[in-house]
Write a protein that holds these residues in place. Structure first.
Motif, PDB file in Angstrom:
ATOM      1  N   SER A 251       0.838  -1.331  -0.118  1.00 18.58           N
ATOM      2  CA  SER A 251       0.132  -0.004   0.224  1.00 18.58           C
ATOM      3  C   SER A 251       0.787   1.079   0.048  1.00 18.58           C
ATOM      4  O   SER A 251       0.315   2.145  -0.045  1.00 18.58           O
ATOM      5  CB  SER A 251      -0.810  -0.016   1.365  1.00 18.58           C
ATOM      6  N   GLN A 253       3.267   2.441  -1.932  1.00 18.94           N
ATOM      7  CA  GLN A 253       3.311   3.054  -3.686  1.00 18.94           C
ATOM      8  C   GLN A 253       1.964   3.815  -3.894  1.00 18.94           C
ATOM      9  O   GLN A 253       0.886   3.164  -3.716  1.00 18.94           O
ATOM     10  CB  GLN A 253       3.580   1.970  -4.623  1.00 18.94           C
ATOM     11  N   PRO A 254       2.150   5.148  -4.264  1.00 18.03           N
ATOM     12  CA  PRO A 254       0.889   6.014  -4.225  1.00 18.03           C
ATOM     13  C   PRO A 254       0.253   5.476  -5.189  1.00 18.03           C
ATOM     14  O   PRO A 254       0.926   5.200  -6.364  1.00 18.03           O
ATOM     15  CB  PRO A 254       1.478   7.470  -4.274  1.00 18.03           C
ATOM     16  N   PRO A 255      -1.269   5.785  -5.291  1.00 18.97           N
ATOM     17  CA  PRO A 255      -2.005   5.271  -6.503  1.00 18.97           C
ATOM     18  C   PRO A 255      -2.058   6.152  -7.599  1.00 18.97           C
ATOM     19  O   PRO A 255      -3.014   6.997  -7.699  1.00 18.97           O
ATOM     20  CB  PRO A 255      -3.423   5.037  -5.845  1.00 18.97           C
ATOM     21  N   GLU A 256      -0.747   6.324  -8.086  1.00 22.87           N
ATOM     22  CA  GLU A 256      -0.612   7.515  -9.021  1.00 22.87           C
ATOM     23  C   GLU A 256       0.086   6.752 -10.499  1.00 22.87           C
ATOM     24  O   GLU A 256       0.663   5.648 -10.295  1.00 22.87           O
ATOM     25  CB  GLU A 256       0.231   8.468  -8.568  1.00 22.87           C
ATOM     26  N   ALA A 442       3.325  -4.785  -6.336  1.00 19.70           N
ATOM     27  CA  ALA A 442       2.870  -3.135  -6.078  1.00 19.70           C
ATOM     28  C   ALA A 442       2.691  -2.353  -7.009  1.00 19.70           C
ATOM     29  O   ALA A 442       1.757  -1.414  -6.853  1.00 19.70           O
ATOM     30  CB  ALA A 442       4.270  -2.848  -5.290  1.00 19.70           C
ATOM     31  N   SER A 446      -0.937  -0.458  -7.306  1.00 18.19           N
ATOM     32  CA  SER A 446      -1.154   0.904  -7.275  1.00 18.19           C
ATOM     33  C   SER A 446      -1.840   1.462  -8.547  1.00 18.19           C
ATOM     34  O   SER A 446      -2.769   2.472  -8.636  1.00 18.19           O
ATOM     35  CB  SER A 446       0.373   1.618  -7.574  1.00 18.19           C
ATOM     36  N   ARG A 449      -5.378   0.756  -7.771  1.00 23.46           N
ATOM     37  CA  ARG A 449      -6.053   1.542  -6.837  1.00 23.46           C
ATOM     38  C   ARG A 449      -6.142   3.108  -7.751  1.00 23.46           C
ATOM     39  O   ARG A 449      -7.161   3.817  -7.286  1.00 23.46           O
ATOM     40  CB  ARG A 449      -5.025   1.955  -5.675  1.00 23.46           C
ATOM     41  N   ALA A 450      -5.229   3.384  -8.386  1.00 25.62           N
ATOM     42  CA  ALA A 450      -5.263   4.771  -9.262  1.00 25.62           C
ATOM     43  C   ALA A 450      -6.783   4.708 -10.098  1.00 25.62           C
ATOM     44  O   ALA A 450      -7.323   5.707  -9.988  1.00 25.62           O
ATOM     45  CB  ALA A 450      -4.154   4.999 -10.012  1.00 25.62           C
TER      46      ALA A 450
END
Length: 463
Positions: A251, A253-256, A442, A446, A449-450
Motif C-alpha cells: 500500500s 506506493q501512491p495510487p498514481e 505493488a 498502485s 487503486r489509481a
C-alpha cells in the motif's frame, strides 16, 4: 446500527478501521455476517462449510484483545473466507471432491495461520470445482453468479468470487492455476490478484499442478486486495518453493500513474475478442492516460500454442498430485477430471519436455518484453461472461476464449490483477487485466487503486 444492512458491502479497510477504533465489536460483525450467509447463501451457494463456532471464537478473542488495549494485527476482527483447498485444523478440506468430505485437516495451511495471526475471523470454506479443475459436483453444486443466475460464476474459485461479490465476506482467498482468480473476478465484478508464482506459500493447499498453482486474494477493491496480500505473502520454511525476496509494503506506493508506461499489444486485442470487451480495455487506457500514464504499443510473444500446452503440463502435474487415488479410485472421479489425469498419465517424457521447452521460450520472451513497460493492459476473458448452459457444452473456441488471456501468464509465473472495467448492456460486469514483471505486485496494485479512485465500476453491487 443494523450491521447486516449497512456494512456487508463496506470495504475491508473501512471495516478494519471501525474495528480498530472500537466503533463496532468483532462479535457483532461476525454474527451479522453469519446471519447474512444463512439468509443469502441458499441462492449463492458460495460456501461448502460455514465455521460459525470458530469464527465466533476468533471474534471474541479480538474483542478481548482490544479491551485489553492491543490489536491482533491488520485484519483484527475482519470476517473473511478461504477457498476449500486450504487446510484448517479440525475442518474438512474437500477440494470440491465428494470422496474427501471426511478428510479433516490436522493442521492449518500457512496462509490460514497468517490470517489468524493477523486477527482475521475466518467465516468458512468456499465452494471449489472438483479437484480445483473443471466441474462442480454434488452434493456441493456450482456457485451462482449474483449478477445473473444463468451466467457462469467463473472457474474453480467461483465460490470465492461469489461470496465476495454478494457481501458474504469482506474478502477471500482463492487460487489460480490457469485463470481461477482472474476468470471468477471478471465474472462476478470483483478485484483479484494472482501473485508471482512462489510469492505466497502453498503449504497446506490441495494441489492441482504444483508449478502452476498460485494462492491469491479477492476483494471488492484493489486497496482491500493489497491488505490481504500483505498478510499472506512471504517466504515460508514449510514451502521450499516460496520466494525468499522481501515483501514490500503493497500500500506504500501512491495510487498514481504519472510517468508509468502501459503496454498494449493490438494484435492480442484483435484476436477473436468481442467488441464490448475491447472497449472496456480501451476505456481503461483512456483513464490511465488521464492519470498521467503513457500508453505504448508493444509486441507480446505468440501465445496460442502455450495455451494448449498448459493443459499437458497441468495434466502431468495433476496426475502426480492424484497418484494415491487415481486410477485406483477412478470411479469416484468426474469424466472431465479423469480425462485430465489420463492425459497426464499417457504423456511421453520426450513430449512433455518439448512442451516445457516451448513454455520456457515463451516465458523468456515475455520477460524481455515486460522490461520495456511497467505493465500490460488486456482483457481477462475474450467474450461476455458465458451462460452456464454454454459451459456445459463447451467447445474448443470457448476453451480458447476463456484461457486466451490467463494461461500464458500462469505458464510464465507473472503477477496479474483483474478488476471491473465497465458493464455490458445487460448489466453483466466487464473487466480489465494488468500483467506486470515478476514480483511487481505493488505496481499492479498502485495502478488498480489509481483507476478505482476515479471510476466507480467496483462500487456497483449485484444484490
Amino acid at each position: 446500527m443494523n450491521l447486516t444492512a449497512e456494512l456487508h458491502f463496506s470495504d475491508l479497510t473501512d471495516v478494519a478501521a471501525l474495528l480498530r477504533d472500537g466503533d463496532i465489536r468483532a462479535r457483532d460483525l461476525a454474527e451479522a455476517c453469519l446471519s447474512r450467509i444463512a439468509a443469502m447463501d441458499g441462492r449463492c451457494n458460495a460456501y461448502i462449510t460455514v465455521l460459525a463456532d470458530r469464527a465466533l471464537a476468533a471474534a471474541q478473542a479480538a474483542d478481548r484483545a482490544r479491551a485489553a488495549g492491543r490489536l491482533l494485527g491488520p485484519l483484527h476482527g475482519v470476517p473473511i473466507a478461504v477457498k476449500d483447498i486450504l487446510d484448517i485444523a479440525g475442518a474438512p478440506t474437500t477440494a470440491g471432491m465428494p470422496m474427501r468430505r471426511d478428510h479433516v485437516a490436522t493442521e492449518d495451511a500457512t496462509v490460514v495461520r497468517r490470517l489468524d495471526e493477523a486477527g482475521a475471523v475466518i467465516l468458512g470454506k468456499l465452494n471449489v470445482a472438483e479437484g480445483v479443475y473443471g466441474e462442480y459436483l454434488e452434493p456441493y453444486g456450482a456457485p451462482i453468479n449474483p449478477w445473473n443466475a444463468d451466467r457462469w460464476a467463473g472457474a474453480s474459485s467461483g465460490g470465492s468470487a461469489v461470496a465476495t461479490a454478494a457481501g458474504l465476506c469482506f474478502g477471500s482467498i482463492a487460487s489460480d492455476t490457469g485463470g481461477s482468480i482472474r476468470l471468477p473476478s471478471a465474472a462476478n465484478g470483483v478485484t483479484g490478484l494472482r501473485p508471482t508464482w512462489g510469492r505466497v506459500s502453498r503449504h497446506g493447499a490441495f494441489e492441482l499442478a504444483g508449478d502452476l498453482d498460485a494462492i491469491g486474494p479477492m476483494a471488492r477493491s484493489a486497496a482491500d486486495v493489497a491488505c490481504l496480500l500483505q498478510v499472506i505473502a512471504g517466504v515460508d520454511t514449510l514451502d521450499p518453493t516460496s520466494l525468499i525476496e522481501p515483501v514490500p509494503d503493497f500500500s506504500a506506493q501512491p495510487p498514481e500513474l504519472a510517468g508509468v508506461v502501459v503496454g498494449v499489444d493490438p494484435s492480442w486485442m484483435s484476436d477473436r475478442v468481442e467488441q464490448p470487451v475491447v472497449r472496456a480495455v480501451e476505456a481503461a487506457l483512456v483513464t490511465f492516460r488521464s492519470l498521467g500514464a503513457t500508453v505504448r504499443e508493444i509486441s507480446l510473444p505468440p501465445a496460442e500454442q502455450v495455451i494448449w500446452d498448459w493443459f499437458e503440463i497441468c495434466a502431468a502435474q495433476a496426475a502426480l498430485a492424484h497418484e494415491a487415488t487415481y486410477p485406483s479410485l477412478a470411479g469416484r472421479y468426474s469424466r472431465s477430471l479423469a480425462a485430465l489425469l489420463d492425459l497426464g498419465l499417457g504423456l511421453k517424457a520426450v513430449d512433455l519436455q518439448r512442451v516445457q521447452k516451448r513454455r520456457a521460450i515463451f516465458a523468456g520472451q515475455l520477460q524481455r518484453t515486460l522490461r520495456t513497460v511497467d505493465f500490460v493492459a488486456m482483457p481477462a476473458i475474450a467474450f461476455a461472461i458465458p451462460t452456464r448452459q454454454r459451459m456445459l457444452t463447451i467447445d474448443d473456441d470457448t476453451i480458447y476464449g476463456i484461457h486466451r488471456f490467463t494461461c500464458p501468464f500462469a505458464m510464465s509465473g507473472n503477477p496479474t490483477i483483474t478488476f471491473p472495467g465497465g458493464f455490458e448492456a445487460d448489466g453483466m460486469p466487464l473487466s480489465v487485466q494488468l500483467v506486470a514483471p515478476r514480483l511487481a505486485e505493488a505496481v499492479l496494485l498502485s495502478a488498480a487503486r489509481a483507476f478505482q479512485s476515479v471510476t466507480d465500476h467496483h462500487r456497483r453491487r449485484p444484490l
